[in-house]
Design an enzyme around this catalytic site. Structure first.
Site, PDB file in Angstrom:
ATOM      1  N   LYS A 175     -57.676  82.954  22.766  1.00 33.30           N
ATOM      2  CA  LYS A 175     -58.147  82.445  24.063  1.00 33.30           C
ATOM      3  C   LYS A 175     -59.667  82.574  24.095  1.00 33.30           C
ATOM      4  CE  LYS A 175     -59.384  83.607  28.242  1.00 33.30           C
ATOM      5  NZ  LYS A 175     -60.291  82.506  28.436  1.00 33.30           N
ATOM      6  N   GLU A 250     -64.085  95.534  21.982  1.00 33.38           N
ATOM      7  CA  GLU A 250     -65.530  95.505  21.685  1.00 33.38           C
ATOM      8  C   GLU A 250     -66.224  95.155  22.991  1.00 33.38           C
ATOM      9  OE1 GLU A 250     -67.048  96.307  19.043  1.00 33.38           O
ATOM     10  OE2 GLU A 250     -65.502  96.292  17.502  1.00 33.38           O
ATOM     11  N   CYS A 284     -74.394  91.873  22.943  1.00 32.60           N
ATOM     12  CA  CYS A 284     -73.869  93.196  23.312  1.00 32.60           C
ATOM     13  C   CYS A 284     -74.766  94.312  22.798  1.00 32.60           C
ATOM     14  CB  CYS A 284     -72.460  93.346  22.766  1.00 32.60           C
ATOM     15  SG  CYS A 284     -72.342  93.002  21.007  1.00 32.60           S
ATOM     16  N   GLU A 385     -75.381  97.133  32.315  1.00 30.27           N
ATOM     17  CA  GLU A 385     -75.667  96.041  31.379  1.00 30.27           C
ATOM     18  C   GLU A 385     -76.075  94.788  32.151  1.00 30.27           C
ATOM     19  OE1 GLU A 385     -72.418  94.078  29.316  1.00 30.27           O
ATOM     20  OE2 GLU A 385     -73.478  94.372  27.425  1.00 30.27           O
TER      21      GLU A 385
HETATM   22  P1  NAD Z   1     -65.581  88.859  30.213  1.00 31.15           P
HETATM   23  O1  NAD Z   1     -64.968  90.198  30.090  1.00 31.15           O
HETATM   24  O2  NAD Z   1     -65.871  88.315  31.556  1.00 31.15           O
HETATM   25  O3  NAD Z   1     -64.664  87.761  29.511  1.00 31.15           O
HETATM   26  C1  NAD Z   1     -64.271  87.877  28.142  1.00 31.15           C
HETATM   27  C2  NAD Z   1     -62.976  87.107  27.937  1.00 31.15           C
HETATM   28  O4  NAD Z   1     -61.927  87.746  28.669  1.00 31.15           O
HETATM   29  C3  NAD Z   1     -63.022  85.654  28.414  1.00 31.15           C
HETATM   30  O5  NAD Z   1     -62.318  84.845  27.486  1.00 31.15           O
HETATM   31  C4  NAD Z   1     -62.268  85.734  29.743  1.00 31.15           C
HETATM   32  O6  NAD Z   1     -61.682  84.516  30.125  1.00 31.15           O
HETATM   33  C5  NAD Z   1     -61.215  86.776  29.425  1.00 31.15           C
HETATM   34  N1  NAD Z   1     -60.633  87.430  30.595  1.00 31.15           N
HETATM   35  C6  NAD Z   1     -61.208  87.641  31.800  1.00 31.15           C
HETATM   36  N2  NAD Z   1     -60.344  88.292  32.621  1.00 31.15           N
HETATM   37  C7  NAD Z   1     -59.213  88.498  31.917  1.00 31.15           C
HETATM   38  C8  NAD Z   1     -57.964  89.132  32.205  1.00 31.15           C
HETATM   39  N3  NAD Z   1     -57.713  89.677  33.379  1.00 31.15           N
HETATM   40  N4  NAD Z   1     -57.038  89.184  31.239  1.00 31.15           N
HETATM   41  C9  NAD Z   1     -57.280  88.657  30.022  1.00 31.15           C
HETATM   42  N5  NAD Z   1     -58.427  88.023  29.693  1.00 31.15           N
HETATM   43  C10 NAD Z   1     -59.393  87.957  30.630  1.00 31.15           C
HETATM   44  O7  NAD Z   1     -66.902  88.898  29.316  1.00 31.15           O
HETATM   45  P2  NAD Z   1     -68.009  87.764  29.141  1.00 31.15           P
HETATM   46  O8  NAD Z   1     -68.847  87.712  30.370  1.00 31.15           O
HETATM   47  O9  NAD Z   1     -67.359  86.510  28.638  1.00 31.15           O
HETATM   48  O10 NAD Z   1     -68.860  88.352  27.919  1.00 31.15           O
HETATM   49  C11 NAD Z   1     -69.957  89.201  28.076  1.00 31.15           C
HETATM   50  C12 NAD Z   1     -69.552  90.637  27.750  1.00 31.15           C
HETATM   51  O11 NAD Z   1     -69.066  90.707  26.416  1.00 31.15           O
HETATM   52  C13 NAD Z   1     -70.711  91.589  27.806  1.00 31.15           C
HETATM   53  O12 NAD Z   1     -70.324  92.771  28.476  1.00 31.15           O
HETATM   54  C14 NAD Z   1     -70.989  91.901  26.341  1.00 31.15           C
HETATM   55  O13 NAD Z   1     -71.611  93.130  26.105  1.00 31.15           O
HETATM   56  C15 NAD Z   1     -69.630  91.833  25.757  1.00 31.15           C
HETATM   57  N6  NAD Z   1     -69.706  91.601  24.306  1.00 31.15           N
HETATM   58  C16 NAD Z   1     -69.366  92.637  23.458  1.00 31.15           C
HETATM   59  C17 NAD Z   1     -69.479  92.463  22.078  1.00 31.15           C
HETATM   60  C18 NAD Z   1     -69.128  93.577  21.112  1.00 31.15           C
HETATM   61  O14 NAD Z   1     -68.899  93.291  19.942  1.00 31.15           O
HETATM   62  N7  NAD Z   1     -69.072  94.836  21.535  1.00 31.15           N
HETATM   63  C19 NAD Z   1     -69.913  91.253  21.565  1.00 31.15           C
HETATM   64  C20 NAD Z   1     -70.239  90.235  22.450  1.00 31.15           C
HETATM   65  C21 NAD Z   1     -70.123  90.417  23.829  1.00 31.15           C
END
Ligand code: NAD
Length: 492
Positions: A175, A250, A284, A385
């Site tokens: 997804k 992650e 991140c 963040e």
């Molecule tokens: P997010 O958590 O809003 O969304 C991530 C994914 O989760 C999306 O596909 C979203 O549709 C899905 N999602 C949202 N709610 C959900 C639920 N209830 N159940 C299942 N899936 C759900 O994050 P974002 O805004 O897309 O990304 C930014 C974040 O990602 C930042 O916090 C960043 O630090 C983190 N990030 C971490 C890494 C790492 O490797 N540690 C790498 C890149 C980004």
């Protein structure tokens, strides 16, 4: 407007509901594509296809060597299409073409590396302390894996998960983020071209609550591999616990980039800029807290501001652009709101702080590269963040003070240390609570080196040999080769 279809059981199709949602180009602020809006019915079809391919289908009958060959073939196809996929990512997430081209050209390595590992997953013969038994272990795939990814590096972060998962013998339902689904849907055609059986890889697009929710709750999903915010990660971990699913997370970071007075200052200035303004801070591992030793603070700031002022905002497709737009409209609003919060909390604005409204920014969602000084580590700008081009500069006295400030965070994803003293480099790398520590460099990543977070930055590790274990479970097999069965009421 381009219209996309999702990919389930080896076929491209509309969503079960027939509905779509739009994806916007962050540089123009305009819709450019329509994505199928998946729901529970699409998740059901995808998980069933993945389960069939895993439990009774063509995937489980392939030898590990054959699985590895398919992964390597996939890597070749990604290399062939790298330029086209990179351009799609730029259109959808607004990151620089140079950055996405670099990622796409490197992504094949994940399929080569884990393709090579597929037939090296071995069990062990255990030299038991009990005579009359032969005991060995098998490392078996977990089954269907839900892969859920964010918008900042869509294909690279997916590759980090699917390459080891497929090498381990799992099947996957992906997804992608609702903000950046296009590149994954284009990528999906490569699975069939490489020769992967239908159902091994499925892509369901849509929103977190409509697709992500049903996916993590589905009883046939045995593992959730998630990259995203700590808020969503926590919700996923709680939901997974209800079914005792395996989880790797992650998550976010508030990484300290620490400069000592004995550092090569020009290199450290370069590293500070790269830590926070590359990828427009939407990474991140952004070095979003710059810790400067008091004795060099003023001289360092002079050089840092001089270089930061030269950062060119503009069209992410242009080769001379250095800072692109923010990927999503809500994220743009969030970054600007944190600038207000930092001001109200008493941080001093030293650079930027406004929406980027120069002609070269067009109608895109730009925020100027922003630097706050006089930041105290308990301010929200130092603890939360932002995920944008906003740097918080904090002074420290000595090594102990630097460690204490660096570790005073709920996160622990990355950290930079700039020093010419090898002893100090080693001491700092030991004391900092973080999954990665870079010394005299920043934001270096390799398929071969483990990546992941301490504390709220996550659970589990990606990349490197051990990442394949995240998709395996160990079975211990006992064979009686002559031991008497004896008293049935006593443990053997
Ligand atoms: P997010 O958590 O809003 O969304 C991530 C994914 O989760 C999306 O596909 C979203 O549709 C899905 N999602 C949202 N709610 C959900 C639920 N209830 N159940 C299942 N899936 C759900 O994050 P974002 O805004 O897309 O990304 C930014 C974040 O990602 C930042 O916090 C960043 O630090 C983190 N990030 C971490 C890494 C790492 O490797 N540690 C790498 C890149 C980004």
């Amino acid at each position: 407007m381009q219209r996309y279809q999702m990919y389930i059981d080896g076929r491209y199709a509309d969503s079960a509901s027939g509905q779509f949602f739009v994806s916007e180009n962050p540089y123009t602020g305009q819709p450019w594509a329509e994505m199928p809006r998946g729901n529970q019915a699409d998740v059901e079809a995808a998980v069933q296809a993945a389960h069939k391919a895993y439990a009774q289908g063509d995937w489980s009958r392939l030898t590990p060597t054959q699985r590895g060959a398919l992964l390597r073939k996939l890597g070749d196809l990604v290399a062939r299409d790298a330029e086209k996929l990179a351009a799609t990512e730029v259109r959808d997430n607004g990151k620089l073409l140079a950055e996405m081209r670099g990622q796409l050209n490197y992504i094949p390595q994940w399929f080569y590396y884990y393709g090579g590992l597929a037939d090296k997953i071995q069990g062990t013969v255990i030299p038991l302390d009990k005579p009359g038994y032969f005991n060995f272990t098998r490392n078996e795939p977990l089954g269907v894996v839900a892969v859920i990814t964010p918008w900042n590096s869509p294909l690279m972060l997916t590759a980090w998960k699917i390459a080891p998962a497929l090498a381990a013998g799992c099947t996957v339902v992906i997804k992608p983020s609702e903000f950046t689904s296009a590149s994954m849907l284009e990528f999906a055609s490569l699975f069939e071209e490489a020769g992967f059986p239908a159902g091994v890889v499925n892509v369901v697009t849509g929103f977190g609550n409509e697709v992500g929710g049903p996916l993590i709750e589905h009883p046939l999903v045995r593992k959730i591999s998630f990259t995203g915010s700590d808020k969503t990660g926590k919700a996923i971990n709680v939901a997974a616990a209800g079914h005792f699913k395996h989880v790797s997370l992650e998550l976010g970071g508030k990484s300290p980039n620490i400069v000592f007075e004995d550092a090569n200052i020009d290199d450290a200035v370069n590293g500070a800029i790269s830590g926070i303004f590359s990828a427009t801070g939407q990474t991140c591992i952004a070095g979003s807290r710059l810790l400067l030793q008091e004795s060099i603070h003023d001289a360092f700031m002079e050089k840092l501001l001089a270089l930061a002022k030269t950062a060119r905002m503009g069209d992410p497709m242009a080769s001379d652009t250095q800072v692109g737009p923010i990927t999503t409209r809500p994220q743009y609003d969030k970054v600007l709101s944190y600038i207000d919060i930092a001001r109200q909390d008493g941080a001093r604005l030293a650079l930027g702080g406004k929406p980027g409204n120069r002609p070269e920014c067009g109608d895109g969602w730009f925020v100027e590269p922003t630097i706050f000084t006089d930041v105290k580590n308990d301010m929200r700008i130092a603890q939360e963040e932002v995920f944008g081009p906003v740097l918080a500069v904090i002074k420290f006295k000595d090594e102990a003070d630097a460690v204490s400030i660096a570790n005073d965070s709920c996160y622990g994803l990355g950290a930079g240390v700039w020093t010419s003293d090898i002893g100090r480099a080693l001491r700092m790398s030991e004391k900092i609570q973080s999954g990665t520590v870079w010394v005299n460099t920043y934001r270096a990543v390799s398929v071969m080196s483990p990546f992941g977070g301490y504390k709220h930055s996550g659970l589990g590790r990606e990349n490197g040999i051990d990442a394949i274990r995240e998709y395996l479970q160990t079975k211990s097999v006992w064979i009686n080769s002559g031991a008497p069965n004896g008293n049935p009421f006593v443990m053997k």
